[in-house]
Scaffold this motif. Sequence first.
Motif, short mmCIF file in Angstrom:
data_model
loop_
_atom_site.label_atom_id
_atom_site.label_comp_id
_atom_site.label_asym_id
_atom_site.label_seq_id
_atom_site.Cartn_x
_atom_site.Cartn_y
_atom_site.Cartn_z
N TRP A 239 4.15 8.18 0.73
CA TRP A 239 3.20 7.68 -0.53
C TRP A 239 1.83 7.34 0.25
N GLN A 240 0.68 7.44 -0.64
CA GLN A 240 -0.48 7.26 -0.44
C GLN A 240 -1.29 6.28 -1.24
N ALA A 241 -1.68 5.17 -0.52
CA ALA A 241 -2.20 4.05 -1.30
C ALA A 241 -3.73 4.37 -2.00
N ASN A 242 -3.88 3.90 -3.19
CA ASN A 242 -5.15 4.01 -3.54
C ASN A 242 -5.90 2.74 -3.42
N GLY A 243 -7.35 2.88 -2.88
CA GLY A 243 -7.86 1.64 -2.61
C GLY A 243 -8.01 1.19 -1.26
N GLY B 206 -5.38 -0.66 0.37
CA GLY B 206 -4.11 -0.43 1.10
C GLY B 206 -3.30 -1.68 1.31
N VAL C 282 -1.38 -3.21 -4.97
CA VAL C 282 -1.71 -1.88 -4.38
C VAL C 282 -1.02 -0.62 -5.35
N GLY C 283 -1.86 0.01 -5.80
CA GLY C 283 -1.38 1.04 -6.31
C GLY C 283 -1.20 2.44 -5.47
N SER C 284 0.00 3.42 -5.50
CA SER C 284 0.19 4.39 -4.53
C SER C 284 0.63 5.59 -5.45
N ASN C 285 0.33 6.84 -4.88
CA ASN C 285 0.85 8.22 -5.29
C ASN C 285 2.17 8.46 -4.51
N THR D 149 3.79 7.62 -9.38
CA THR D 149 3.04 6.34 -8.97
C THR D 149 3.82 5.14 -8.88
N HIS E 116 -2.59 2.60 4.63
CA HIS E 116 -2.99 3.61 3.48
C HIS E 116 -1.57 4.65 3.12
#
Length: 178
Positions: free
Chosen positions: A44-48, A50, A59-62, A85, A166
């Motif tokens: 996962w990779q956090a947006n914003g 983290g 927290v939103g993540s891809n 996501t 992140h």
Amino acid sequence: MSTFRSALFASVAAGFAIAAALTAGTASADQLDEGGCSAGAIEWQANGPGFTGSNQAPVGSNIGGHLLACHGAPTDISVGTIIGTTFEPAATCYGSRGGRADLIVLWDNGQNSHVIGTWEWTLGQQATNHLKVVGGLGTGRTLDVVTSPPEVSPASVTGCIVGGYHAGSYQVLGARIV
């Protein structure tokens, strides 16, 4: 009048034959038995900003990863690629409650499954997430995904202390269609 009745009967019969063929094609494409996968990994990779310490924050993540060693029917599936996501409304470095996932599993036979549902985790504990198959292969079924705790690295510890964890990963311990 008998010619009209014969034509009407033939049209209705043809309509039923076409409907049966379309329905049979759709049903067979959506069938997925209680098979599963016994391994895999998800990153996962956090947006914003983290995850940060114990302060709850959205927290939103891809998400991306693979399901491996798959078995069941269709028998031509052995691997699934996961993309999508997650959104966690109240996450900390210690875990997430109330998270949601919207994922696509691209099966190696060319078909896919669109899954949505809960996505939660706790530091130091494995988690089981129940994802409803809402489109594609297995529609109407549930995909249960069991993950290990998130992997803890020096970068994740530092990120949690100073703010901004992140990226990370989970091992998939199992995934099962129920």
